[in-house]
Write a protein that holds these residues in place. Structure first.
Motif, PDB file in Angstrom:
ATOM      1  N   ILE A  86       0.836  -1.201   0.000  1.00 15.94           N
ATOM      2  CA  ILE A  86       0.000   0.000   0.000  1.00 15.94           C
ATOM      3  C   ILE A  86       0.868   1.248   0.000  1.00 15.94           C
ATOM      4  O   ILE A  86       0.593   2.222  -0.711  1.00 15.94           O
ATOM      5  N   GLY A  87       1.942   1.231   0.783  1.00 16.42           N
ATOM      6  CA  GLY A  87       2.826   2.387   0.846  1.00 16.42           C
ATOM      7  C   GLY A  87       3.426   2.745  -0.501  1.00 16.42           C
ATOM      8  O   GLY A  87       3.451   3.920  -0.901  1.00 16.42           O
ATOM      9  N   VAL A  88       3.895   1.752  -1.233  1.00 18.11           N
ATOM     10  CA  VAL A  88       4.500   2.001  -2.545  1.00 18.11           C
ATOM     11  C   VAL A  88       3.464   2.537  -3.530  1.00 18.11           C
ATOM     12  O   VAL A  88       3.720   3.498  -4.267  1.00 18.11           O
ATOM     13  N   LEU A  89       2.280   1.943  -3.539  1.00 17.70           N
ATOM     14  CA  LEU A  89       1.239   2.387  -4.463  1.00 17.70           C
ATOM     15  C   LEU A  89       0.713   3.772  -4.095  1.00 17.70           C
ATOM     16  O   LEU A  89       0.432   4.595  -4.973  1.00 17.70           O
ATOM     17  N   GLU A  90       0.581   4.044  -2.799  1.00 17.00           N
ATOM     18  CA  GLU A  90       0.131   5.379  -2.379  1.00 17.00           C
ATOM     19  C   GLU A  90       1.177   6.436  -2.721  1.00 17.00           C
ATOM     20  O   GLU A  90       0.839   7.570  -3.071  1.00 17.00           O
ATOM     21  N   ALA A  91       2.454   6.077  -2.605  1.00 10.90           N
ATOM     22  CA  ALA A  91       3.516   7.011  -2.975  1.00 10.90           C
ATOM     23  C   ALA A  91       3.404   7.363  -4.453  1.00 10.90           C
ATOM     24  O   ALA A  91       3.543   8.529  -4.845  1.00 10.90           O
ATOM     25  N   LEU A  92       3.133   6.372  -5.278  1.00 11.50           N
ATOM     26  CA  LEU A  92       2.962   6.618  -6.709  1.00 11.50           C
ATOM     27  C   LEU A  92       1.739   7.489  -6.954  1.00 11.50           C
ATOM     28  O   LEU A  92       1.790   8.456  -7.729  1.00 11.50           O
ATOM     29  N   ALA A  93       0.625   7.157  -6.295  1.00 16.96           N
ATOM     30  CA  ALA A  93      -0.601   7.935  -6.467  1.00 16.96           C
ATOM     31  C   ALA A  93      -0.384   9.386  -6.059  1.00 16.96           C
ATOM     32  O   ALA A  93      -0.843  10.318  -6.735  1.00 16.96           O
ATOM     33  N   ALA A  94       0.327   9.600  -4.960  1.00 20.02           N
ATOM     34  CA  ALA A  94       0.547  10.960  -4.462  1.00 20.02           C
ATOM     35  C   ALA A  94       1.387  11.782  -5.438  1.00 20.02           C
ATOM     36  O   ALA A  94       1.075  12.949  -5.704  1.00 20.02           O
ATOM     37  N   THR A  95       2.453  11.193  -5.958  1.00 20.31           N
ATOM     38  CA  THR A  95       3.305  11.941  -6.890  1.00 20.31           C
ATOM     39  C   THR A  95       2.580  12.236  -8.195  1.00 20.31           C
ATOM     40  O   THR A  95       2.778  13.294  -8.798  1.00 20.31           O
ATOM     41  N   LEU A  96       1.706  11.314  -8.614  1.00 21.00           N
ATOM     42  CA  LEU A  96       0.916  11.553  -9.821  1.00 21.00           C
ATOM     43  C   LEU A  96      -0.132  12.637  -9.585  1.00 21.00           C
ATOM     44  O   LEU A  96      -0.456  13.419 -10.484  1.00 21.00           O
ATOM     45  N   ILE A 140      -5.787  10.152  -3.920  1.00 25.82           N
ATOM     46  CA  ILE A 140      -5.739   8.950  -4.755  1.00 25.82           C
ATOM     47  C   ILE A 140      -6.648   9.114  -5.966  1.00 25.82           C
ATOM     48  O   ILE A 140      -6.273   8.773  -7.093  1.00 25.82           O
ATOM     49  N   GLN A 141      -7.841   9.662  -5.751  1.00 25.58           N
ATOM     50  CA  GLN A 141      -8.784   9.851  -6.845  1.00 25.58           C
ATOM     51  C   GLN A 141      -8.309  10.891  -7.855  1.00 25.58           C
ATOM     52  O   GLN A 141      -8.829  10.952  -8.964  1.00 25.58           O
ATOM     53  N   CYS A 143      -5.126  10.996  -8.943  1.00 23.81           N
ATOM     54  CA  CYS A 143      -3.866  10.552  -9.541  1.00 23.81           C
ATOM     55  C   CYS A 143      -3.971  10.282 -11.035  1.00 23.81           C
ATOM     56  O   CYS A 143      -2.955  10.272 -11.740  1.00 23.81           O
ATOM     57  N   GLY A 144      -5.187  10.042 -11.531  1.00 19.79           N
ATOM     58  CA  GLY A 144      -5.359   9.845 -12.970  1.00 19.79           C
ATOM     59  C   GLY A 144      -4.948   8.477 -13.481  1.00 19.79           C
ATOM     60  O   GLY A 144      -4.856   8.269 -14.695  1.00 19.79           O
ATOM     61  N   ASN A 145      -4.698   7.525 -12.600  1.00 18.78           N
ATOM     62  CA  ASN A 145      -4.288   6.180 -13.005  1.00 18.78           C
ATOM     63  C   ASN A 145      -5.290   5.185 -12.432  1.00 18.78           C
ATOM     64  O   ASN A 145      -5.237   4.842 -11.249  1.00 18.78           O
ATOM     65  N   SER A 146      -6.200   4.719 -13.266  1.00 18.64           N
ATOM     66  CA  SER A 146      -7.282   3.853 -12.788  1.00 18.64           C
ATOM     67  C   SER A 146      -6.758   2.520 -12.270  1.00 18.64           C
ATOM     68  O   SER A 146      -7.341   1.923 -11.351  1.00 18.64           O
ATOM     69  N   THR A 147      -5.650   2.050 -12.825  1.00 16.59           N
ATOM     70  CA  THR A 147      -5.088   0.776 -12.363  1.00 16.59           C
ATOM     71  C   THR A 147      -4.570   0.901 -10.940  1.00 16.59           C
ATOM     72  O   THR A 147      -4.811   0.030 -10.097  1.00 16.59           O
ATOM     73  N   VAL A 148      -3.871   1.997 -10.654  1.00 21.54           N
ATOM     74  CA  VAL A 148      -3.380   2.233  -9.290  1.00 21.54           C
ATOM     75  C   VAL A 148      -4.547   2.360  -8.319  1.00 21.54           C
ATOM     76  O   VAL A 148      -4.517   1.806  -7.216  1.00 21.54           O
ATOM     77  N   ILE A 149      -5.587   3.088  -8.728  1.00 22.16           N
ATOM     78  CA  ILE A 149      -6.761   3.267  -7.867  1.00 22.16           C
ATOM     79  C   ILE A 149      -7.406   1.919  -7.544  1.00 22.16           C
ATOM     80  O   ILE A 149      -7.728   1.621  -6.389  1.00 22.16           O
ATOM     81  N   GLU A 150      -7.581   1.079  -8.575  1.00 19.07           N
ATOM     82  CA  GLU A 150      -8.216  -0.220  -8.364  1.00 19.07           C
ATOM     83  C   GLU A 150      -7.353  -1.132  -7.492  1.00 19.07           C
ATOM     84  O   GLU A 150      -7.870  -1.856  -6.624  1.00 19.07           O
ATOM     85  N   MET A 151      -6.034  -1.099  -7.701  1.00 13.92           N
ATOM     86  CA  MET A 151      -5.145  -1.937  -6.892  1.00 13.92           C
ATOM     87  C   MET A 151      -5.168  -1.501  -5.426  1.00 13.92           C
ATOM     88  O   MET A 151      -5.179  -2.341  -4.522  1.00 13.92           O
ATOM     89  N   LEU A 152      -5.192  -0.192  -5.191  1.00  9.76           N
ATOM     90  CA  LEU A 152      -5.261   0.298  -3.820  1.00  9.76           C
ATOM     91  C   LEU A 152      -6.594  -0.062  -3.176  1.00  9.76           C
ATOM     92  O   LEU A 152      -6.642  -0.421  -1.991  1.00  9.76           O
ATOM     93  N   ASP A 153      -7.682   0.040  -3.940  1.00 13.13           N
ATOM     94  CA  ASP A 153      -8.987  -0.346  -3.410  1.00 13.13           C
ATOM     95  C   ASP A 153      -8.972  -1.801  -2.953  1.00 13.13           C
ATOM     96  O   ASP A 153      -9.452  -2.133  -1.862  1.00 13.13           O
ATOM     97  N   THR A 154      -8.415  -2.676  -3.794  1.00  7.47           N
ATOM     98  CA  THR A 154      -8.374  -4.101  -3.472  1.00  7.47           C
ATOM     99  C   THR A 154      -7.538  -4.367  -2.234  1.00  7.47           C
ATOM    100  O   THR A 154      -7.951  -5.093  -1.323  1.00  7.47           O
ATOM    101  N   LEU A 155      -6.350  -3.759  -2.180  1.00  5.08           N
ATOM    102  CA  LEU A 155      -5.473  -3.975  -1.036  1.00  5.08           C
ATOM    103  C   LEU A 155      -6.073  -3.415   0.245  1.00  5.08           C
ATOM    104  O   LEU A 155      -6.047  -4.061   1.296  1.00  5.08           O
ATOM    105  N   LYS A 156      -6.629  -2.209   0.162  1.00  7.08           N
ATOM    106  CA  LYS A 156      -7.148  -1.575   1.377  1.00  7.08           C
ATOM    107  C   LYS A 156      -8.415  -2.257   1.873  1.00  7.08           C
ATOM    108  O   LYS A 156      -8.686  -2.260   3.083  1.00  7.08           O
ATOM    109  N   ASN A 157      -9.189  -2.825   0.966  1.00  2.49           N
ATOM    110  CA  ASN A 157     -10.366  -3.563   1.404  1.00  2.49           C
ATOM    111  C   ASN A 157      -9.969  -4.789   2.221  1.00  2.49           C
ATOM    112  O   ASN A 157     -10.695  -5.221   3.115  1.00  2.49           O
ATOM    113  N   SER A 158      -8.796  -5.355   1.920  1.00  2.92           N
ATOM    114  CA  SER A 158      -8.291  -6.484   2.699  1.00  2.92           C
ATOM    115  C   SER A 158      -7.538  -6.025   3.931  1.00  2.92           C
ATOM    116  O   SER A 158      -7.406  -6.761   4.902  1.00  2.92           O
TER     117      SER A 158
END
Length: 214
Positions: A86-96, A140-141, A143-158
């Motif tokens: 989650i940390g790596v993906l959120e870092a990407l989302a934030a920079t985007l 996160i919303q 960031c403009g990258n739907s794949t990152v958003i979906e991956m974060l949703d999946t991880l955070k739901n777990s």
């Protein structure tokens, strides 16, 4: 122009329950009330059941014969793996998202930090969980990258929100105050558009607060 993704009735039920799990409304081991969901969403039993079995397939729910569905407890043995991913993906989302946030977004993030201060002071952990989710979801919303958003949703739901049960309330409050101070640092990095700082902060921000920390 991107064509809006079609959402079926099953998808709507899935998203509704997943959101309730993510924001802490539904807690680990809590039973899912199918009839209540059907009534709330005005949806028949068939798509509701389809969504519940899909959620179970995605490890967000567990199906127990003759009892129904419960929210799956979080596997604490995987907490480091989840927090790192989650940390790596959120870092990407934030920079985007850094170049796309509006001044109103930054003001909303500031207001959420203030609300989390109040949540911590009152030890209103359900409210804290919801406010923290909104804080992170805002950028996160963007960031403009739907794949990152979906991956974060999946991880955070777990990455089920913990109930923060602890007899040491003062230490729990101190840990949450530290986390909220990191939210302030994240907001400041957005305001100065410091992308290296955002990446560094977010990679180390996510962790599960449990007895190992308390």
């Amino acid at each position: 122009m991107e064509v809006p993704k079609y959402r079926s009735l099953k998808d709507h039920v899935y998203d509704y329950i997943a959101q309730k799990i993510q924001d802490g409304t539904l807690l680990p081991n809590q039973k899912i009330n199918e009839a209540e969901i059907c009534k709330k969403l005005d949806i028949s039993r068939t798509p509701t059941r389809e969504a519940l079995f899909q959620l179970a397939s995605d490890n967000l729910l567990q199906y127990i014969p003759r009892r129904g569905f419960i929210v799956a407890p979080f596997d604490s043995g995987k907490k480091l793996e989840f927090s790192q991913a989650i940390g790596v993906l959120e870092a990407l989302a934030a920079t985007l998202a850094a170049d796309h946030l509006r001044s109103s977004d930054l003001l909303e993030m500031e207001a959420l930090i203030a609300r989390m201060d109040e949540d911590i002071a009152q030890l209103d952990l359900t409210a804290y969980s919801k406010d923290q989710y909104q804080f992170h979801n805002l950028y996160i919303q963007r960031c403009g990258n739907s794949t990152v958003i979906e991956m974060l949703d999946t991880l955070k739901n777990s990455f089920i929100r913990q109930s923060y049960v602890s007899d040491n309330k003062s230490k729990l409050s101190g840990v949450l105050q530290q986390v909220n101070e990191e939210h302030r640092q994240i907001l400041n990095a957005f305001r100065t558009n410091d992308k290296p700082q955002l990446e560094s902060l977010l990679k180390h921000h996510w962790r599960i607060i449990d007895n190992d920390m308390l």
